[in-house]
Motif scaffolding. Structure first.
Motif, short mmCIF file in Angstrom:
data_model
loop_
_atom_site.label_atom_id
_atom_site.label_comp_id
_atom_site.label_asym_id
_atom_site.label_seq_id
_atom_site.Cartn_x
_atom_site.Cartn_y
_atom_site.Cartn_z
N ASP A 184 0.84 -1.20 0.00
CA ASP A 184 0.00 0.00 0.00
C ASP A 184 0.88 1.25 0.00
N LEU A 185 1.83 1.28 0.91
CA LEU A 185 2.72 2.44 1.01
C LEU A 185 3.52 2.62 -0.29
N LEU A 186 3.98 1.50 -0.86
CA LEU A 186 4.77 1.58 -2.09
C LEU A 186 3.93 2.04 -3.28
N PHE A 187 2.79 1.38 -3.49
CA PHE A 187 1.99 1.63 -4.68
C PHE A 187 1.25 2.97 -4.64
N VAL A 188 0.73 3.34 -3.46
CA VAL A 188 -0.08 4.56 -3.37
C VAL A 188 0.75 5.77 -2.96
N ALA A 189 1.47 5.65 -1.85
CA ALA A 189 2.21 6.80 -1.33
C ALA A 189 3.45 7.12 -2.15
N VAL A 190 4.18 6.09 -2.62
CA VAL A 190 5.43 6.32 -3.34
C VAL A 190 5.22 6.41 -4.84
N LEU A 191 4.57 5.41 -5.43
CA LEU A 191 4.40 5.36 -6.89
C LEU A 191 3.20 6.16 -7.39
N GLY A 192 2.30 6.54 -6.48
CA GLY A 192 1.15 7.37 -6.87
C GLY A 192 0.12 6.66 -7.73
N TRP A 193 -0.10 5.36 -7.49
CA TRP A 193 -1.07 4.59 -8.28
C TRP A 193 -2.50 4.77 -7.79
N GLU A 194 -2.69 5.59 -6.78
CA GLU A 194 -4.02 5.93 -6.25
C GLU A 194 -4.81 4.67 -5.85
N CYS A 195 -6.12 4.64 -6.13
CA CYS A 195 -6.97 3.52 -5.70
C CYS A 195 -6.55 2.21 -6.34
N LYS A 196 -6.04 2.29 -7.56
CA LYS A 196 -5.58 1.08 -8.24
C LYS A 196 -4.47 0.41 -7.44
N GLY A 197 -3.56 1.19 -6.91
CA GLY A 197 -2.47 0.65 -6.13
C GLY A 197 -2.94 -0.04 -4.86
N ALA A 198 -3.95 0.55 -4.19
CA ALA A 198 -4.50 -0.05 -2.96
C ALA A 198 -5.15 -1.39 -3.26
N ALA A 199 -5.87 -1.47 -4.37
CA ALA A 199 -6.53 -2.73 -4.74
C ALA A 199 -5.52 -3.80 -5.10
N ILE A 200 -4.48 -3.44 -5.86
CA ILE A 200 -3.44 -4.40 -6.25
C ILE A 200 -2.73 -4.93 -5.01
N ALA A 201 -2.44 -4.04 -4.07
CA ALA A 201 -1.77 -4.46 -2.84
C ALA A 201 -2.62 -5.46 -2.07
N THR A 202 -3.92 -5.23 -2.02
CA THR A 202 -4.83 -6.13 -1.32
C THR A 202 -4.86 -7.51 -1.96
N VAL A 203 -4.96 -7.55 -3.29
CA VAL A 203 -5.02 -8.83 -4.01
C VAL A 203 -3.73 -9.63 -3.83
N ILE A 204 -2.59 -8.95 -3.92
CA ILE A 204 -1.31 -9.65 -3.74
C ILE A 204 -1.20 -10.19 -2.31
N GLY A 205 -1.63 -9.41 -1.34
CA GLY A 205 -1.61 -9.86 0.05
C GLY A 205 -2.49 -11.08 0.26
N GLN A 206 -3.68 -11.07 -0.33
CA GLN A 206 -4.60 -12.21 -0.21
C GLN A 206 -4.03 -13.46 -0.87
N THR A 207 -3.38 -13.27 -1.99
CA THR A 207 -2.78 -14.40 -2.70
C THR A 207 -1.66 -15.04 -1.87
N CYS A 208 -0.84 -14.21 -1.26
CA CYS A 208 0.24 -14.72 -0.40
C CYS A 208 -0.34 -15.48 0.80
N SER A 209 -1.45 -14.99 1.33
CA SER A 209 -2.11 -15.65 2.45
C SER A 209 -2.61 -17.03 2.04
N PHE A 210 -3.23 -17.13 0.87
CA PHE A 210 -3.74 -18.40 0.37
C PHE A 210 -2.61 -19.40 0.15
N ILE A 211 -1.53 -18.94 -0.44
CA ILE A 211 -0.38 -19.82 -0.68
C ILE A 211 0.18 -20.35 0.64
N THR A 212 0.25 -19.47 1.64
CA THR A 212 0.73 -19.87 2.97
C THR A 212 -0.19 -20.93 3.57
#
Length: 453
Positions: A184-212
């Motif tokens: 979230d911090l990387l995609f939205v605050a640093v890269l400026g991807w706005e809402c798109k960045g927040a959604a991508i961060a959430t999906v990647i986090g969920q995927t990592c959780s499922f794999i675990t």
């Protein structure tokens, strides 16, 4: 139970102590869940503004209605497995898990495709402010792409909860939360991807959780307390005949509430961007109540399920009252904090002066809503744990459709209380399950129910 198994007999020991020990990992998991959910809101609110905050909130509401289908069936799976444990029929658990997982994966694929095709209609239905519509569309579509890992993770977590294991799901959520916050911090605050960045961060986090979760399941196959074969994942009419009749009412119960929230948000969004943003923050703050009450209900589902299947009705009563009082004290503390420092709390998400001005009007309704969350957790644990799909269905419809929509339209439009009328209506509806579940408990009708298994 053997020490080398993940199965825990929740019918042993002091009921209060067992509830606290069992529910504590759920509370920590819920806390992490809320932290990474609120991270989206805080970062988007700070770096995108009220339009982004409204978009993330409304986009999340659209996605949640499909996720609650998953929660309905995974909660049903948890109850079924709890009753198997209580009844001592562990040999059937493999089939339950396999059928639950396959069924939910089919739903996940369908709920990835369907909402993407109709996302514009959902946005129109919600009456999302024009400034937030495009943000909302982007956020929702990306979020939908994460349905497969979300459904998969919840299947595995529900099985473990049914077995009486609350520690492993905490690890899965911790992985998702950590990844999400960093990205979230990387995609939205640093890269400026706005809402798109927040959604991508959430999906990647969920995927990592499922794999675990999958890795954990594979490594722990000898400690599950039941055998799991590839053939168990083949859909079986006998298992589905138990899962579906219990899962559908639980799903409708959840979806009815989410649909009613979307319906109400449609009117609230029509007042102003500030009203939409204030309600978005209020909803997130209210969800903080579920850190404890949701954990207590989840723990109560399994504890009551095991005790009920074993015929330990006195223990069921003890669990019911313990869930109620712990949740009531927790929400009482939250209410005091909300009354004392409303502006400081709302400013964490959005420092917009218009939002901070409106937040004072929300406070009394927020307190009423919090007390509703406290009272309903025990009654829902009783209804779910004893496997009463009909009452769950009736309660969900009355809560979500009749009460929430009815009260909001009556107070907001008929009595012309406008925005505060809608807030008041939502708060009143939070108490529906208190009365329905309270009658169910004191009538003693739950003691005469047959096991769902």
């Amino acid at each position: 139970m053997k020490q080398n198994t993940l199965v825990t007999n929740l019918n042993e020991g002091n009921a209060f102590k067992q509830l606290i020990i069992f529910s504590l990992p759920f509370m920590l998991a819920n806390l992490l869940q809320q932290i990474y959910n609120m991270t989206d809101m805080v970062i988007v609110g700070r770096f995108v503004g009220s339009a982004g905050l409204s978009a993330a909130s409304n986009g999340g509401e659209i996605a949640t209605i499909f996720l609650f289908v998953c929660f309905g069936f995974t909660n049903a799976g948890q109850v079924i497995i709890s009753q198997h444990i209580g009844a001592g029929s562990n040999e059937r658990i493999g089939k339950v898990f396999g059928n639950l997982f396959t069924f939910c994966m089919i739903c996940a694929v369908a709920f990835t495709i369907f909402p993407i095709l109709f996302v514009d209609r959902f946005i129109a239905f919600l009456n999302v402010p024009p400034e937030a519509a495009e943000y909302c569309r982007t956020y929702a579509v990306i979020y939908f792409l994460g349905h497969v890992p979300v459904f998969g993770y919840n299947c595995i977590a529900s099985i473990l909860r049914g077995l009486g294991n609350s520690k492993a799901p905490l690890i899965f959520v911790a992985v998702a939360a950590s990844v999400n916050i960093v990205l979230d911090l990387l995609f939205v605050a640093v890269l400026g991807w706005e809402c798109k960045g927040a959604a991508i961060a959430t999906v990647i986090g969920q995927t990592c959780s499922f794999i675990t979760a999958v890795i954990f399941l594979i490594k722990s196959k000898n400690k599950l307390g039941f055998t799991l074969k590839l053939s168990d994942f083949r859909l079986d009419k006998k298992e589905l005949s138990v899962l579906v009749p219990l899962g559908i009412p639980m799903t409708i119960q959840n979806v009815a509430v989410v649909f009613s929230m979307m319906f109400v948000m449609r009117y609230i969004n029509g007042y102003s961007l500030a009203a939409s943003a204030t309600t978005a923050v209020a909803n997130k703050m209210t969800f903080v109540a579920t850190i404890c009450t949701g954990a207590l209900q989840t723990a109560g589902n399994s504890m009551i399920g095991q005790a009920f299947a074993a015929g330990l009705f006195d223990r069921v009563k003890k669990v019911f009252w313990n869930v109620f009082w712990v949740g009531f004290i927790y929400c009482g503390i939250l209410s005091i904090i909300l009354i004392a420092i409303p502006e400081q709390l709302f400013a964490l998400f959005n420092p917009d002066p218009a939002v901070l001005e409106l937040c004072h009007k929300y406070v009394p309704f927020g307190v009423l809503n919090l007390l509703g969350f406290a009272c309903r957790s025990g009654t829902l644990a009783l209804i779910n744990g004893t496997g009463n799909p009909r009452l769950a269905l009736i309660g969900g419809i009355v809560d979500g459709i009749v009460a929430r929509i009815g009260f909001c339209l009556l107070l907001g439009l008929v009595f012309r209380m406008e925005l505060v009328g809608f807030w008041f209506g939502m708060a009143l509806s939070a108490h529906v399950f208190t009365f329905i579940g309270g009658y169910y408990f004191f009538s003693g009708k739950w003691e005469k129910r047959k096991l769902v298994i």
